[in-house]
Scaffold this motif. Structure first.
Motif, PDB file in Angstrom:
ATOM      1  N   LEU B  62      31.516  31.251  33.075  1.00 15.00           N
ATOM      2  CA  LEU B  62      31.805  29.818  33.091  1.00 15.00           C
ATOM      3  C   LEU B  62      31.386  29.192  31.765  1.00 15.00           C
ATOM      4  O   LEU B  62      32.099  28.363  31.203  1.00 15.00           O
ATOM      5  CB  LEU B  62      31.063  29.148  34.254  1.00 15.00           C
ATOM      6  N   ASN B 106      37.272  27.139  46.119  1.00 16.42           N
ATOM      7  CA  ASN B 106      36.530  26.661  44.953  1.00 16.42           C
ATOM      8  C   ASN B 106      37.324  26.886  43.675  1.00 16.42           C
ATOM      9  O   ASN B 106      37.338  26.041  42.779  1.00 16.42           O
ATOM     10  CB  ASN B 106      35.193  27.392  44.851  1.00 16.42           C
ATOM     11  N   LEU B 110      38.659  24.129  40.985  1.00 18.31           N
ATOM     12  CA  LEU B 110      38.403  24.218  39.545  1.00 18.31           C
ATOM     13  C   LEU B 110      39.708  24.170  38.762  1.00 18.31           C
ATOM     14  O   LEU B 110      39.809  23.518  37.720  1.00 18.31           O
ATOM     15  CB  LEU B 110      37.633  25.503  39.236  1.00 18.31           C
ATOM     16  N   ASN B 113      41.035  20.589  38.813  1.00 19.47           N
ATOM     17  CA  ASN B 113      40.230  19.744  37.941  1.00 19.47           C
ATOM     18  C   ASN B 113      40.556  20.014  36.473  1.00 19.47           C
ATOM     19  O   ASN B 113      40.731  19.085  35.683  1.00 19.47           O
ATOM     20  CB  ASN B 113      38.756  20.033  38.217  1.00 19.47           C
ATOM     21  N   SER B 114      40.676  21.292  36.108  1.00 21.15           N
ATOM     22  CA  SER B 114      40.985  21.619  34.712  1.00 21.15           C
ATOM     23  C   SER B 114      42.345  21.079  34.318  1.00 21.15           C
ATOM     24  O   SER B 114      42.515  20.538  33.223  1.00 21.15           O
ATOM     25  CB  SER B 114      40.959  23.135  34.512  1.00 21.15           C
ATOM     26  N   ILE B 153      40.713  31.515  35.374  1.00 22.91           N
ATOM     27  CA  ILE B 153      39.847  31.043  36.453  1.00 22.91           C
ATOM     28  C   ILE B 153      39.570  32.151  37.451  1.00 22.91           C
ATOM     29  O   ILE B 153      38.454  32.271  37.970  1.00 22.91           O
ATOM     30  CB  ILE B 153      40.466  29.799  37.100  1.00 22.91           C
TER      31      ILE B 153
END
Lengths: 88, 164, 99
Positions: B62, B106, B110, B113-114, B153
């Protein structure tokens, strides 16, 4: 450096006025919500810059954190309401 | 509360406590005790909110992913600024229905959101197996279309054995 | 340090101005939310990073970075929710052909 910080504050205030145009004109209610979200982002940055000018960043960071969280809850409440009512 | 979630409780308490110390800046015994209690209470109350604990995130990967994301955000931000400042405004918005290969919630969060954080692309609908993306033009859409973001991801998560 | 911070803040201001122009010029709520994303991600990034650089390595700089991280987590949630509500209420995205 204080003069430069005041210049940054001026620009931020002008930006808020431009976003306010979108909030008032709007065509749809979602434009208004979007404009309010943009204004609150500016307000958060504004608070941190004011904290730097006054030399009290520790205090103003707390305020802007609270502002960000309240803005999240408020915006989500408005959007949930609009989504359930289902009108543009 | 499963054993796996209970195992992460100390970590989350510690992370919240460090945040408390950073924001409060008063290091006497009373304030620190209150902070520790509050951090533990918040971590405990939010245990049920965690989804799919069978996947753990690679913190090191990350840390490598975030600078890459910032660089992509910068590039597409410059591109979007060019589109906005161009006198004729050559935008051509498209909707992309993107079937994601990511199998846990999850990771999809992510991803969404990205995508939204990157100027020029925006997640409109997010379901566990499908993401609807609004993109400003072909250039902005390339990371989603070529599955590059997907692969990045998917790399961040590892499957853990169901311990005890 | 002061000069680097000022430079970063000027870059942030540039992106803020561009985003405000986009907010006025762009045709519909979907594309306008891209302009808001530009402010949120790049404008806030450069402005707050510039401020943090001015403070040097201190608790205050770390606090400013906490605000930045908070913005990066919370703002995509709001724009995603807004646009999803707009789509579900039946608004069609603006296309080049029928504009």
């Amino acid at each position: 450096m204080t003069g430069f910080h005041l210049f940054v504050l001026d620009i931020l205030a002008v930006m808020i006025i431009i976003y306010l145009y979108r909030v008032v004109r709007g065509p749809t209610v979602y434009d208004r919500v979007l404009g309010l979200n943009g204004i609150s982002t500016k307000a958060i940055i504004l608070l941190v810059v004011i904290g730097t000018v006054y030399g009290r960043v520790d205090m103003f960071v707390d305020i802007s954190t609270g502002y960000a969280l309240l803005n999240l809850v408020g915006a989500l409440a408005i959007i949930k309401y609009l989504e359930q009512r289902g009108t543009a | 509360m499963s054993a796996l979630l209970a195992a992460t409780l100390p970590h989350r308490t510690l992370a919240l406590f460090v945040l408390w110390l950073l924001l409060s800046e008063s290091y006497n015994l009373l304030h620190m005790a209150v902070g520790l209690a509050a951090a533990f209470a918040v971590a405990l109350l939010n245990t049920d909110r965690l989804t799919s604990a069978a996947y753990r995130i690679h913190w090191l990967r990350l840390a490598a992913y975030l600078p890459w994301l910032l660089w992509r955000i910068f590039l597409s931000g410059v591109h979007l600024s060019f589109l906005i400042l161009h006198p004729r405004m050559p935008i051509d918005p498209i909707m992309i229905r993107h079937r994601t290969q990511l199998s846990n919630k999850n990771a999809v969060v992510l991803l969404g959101n990205s995508v939204t954080l990157t100027p020029g692309t925006l997640t409109v609908e997010a379901n566990p197996d499908e993401v609807l993306v609004h993109a400003m033009d072909e250039y902005s859409a390339q990371d989603v279309k070529t599955l590059r973001l997907d692969r990045k991801i998917a790399n961040l998560f590892k499957r853990t054995e169901a311990r005890g | 340090m002061g000069l680097i911070g000022a430079g970063l803040m000027l870059v942030g201001l540039f992106f803020l101005v561009v985003a405000a122009i986009g907010m006025v010029r762009l045709p519909d709520v979907f594309s306008r939310s891209h302009a808001v994303a530009l402010t949120d991600s790049l404008g806030a990034l450069f402005l707050l990073a510039g401020l943090a650089v001015e403070h040097g390595f201190s608790p205050n700089a770390l606090r400013i970075l906490v605000v930045l991280a908070l913005l990066y987590i919370l703002n995509p949630v709001i724009s995603h929710a807004t646009v999803r509500a707009a789509l579900r209420s039946g608004m069609k995205p603006w296309r080049r052909e029928n504009g």
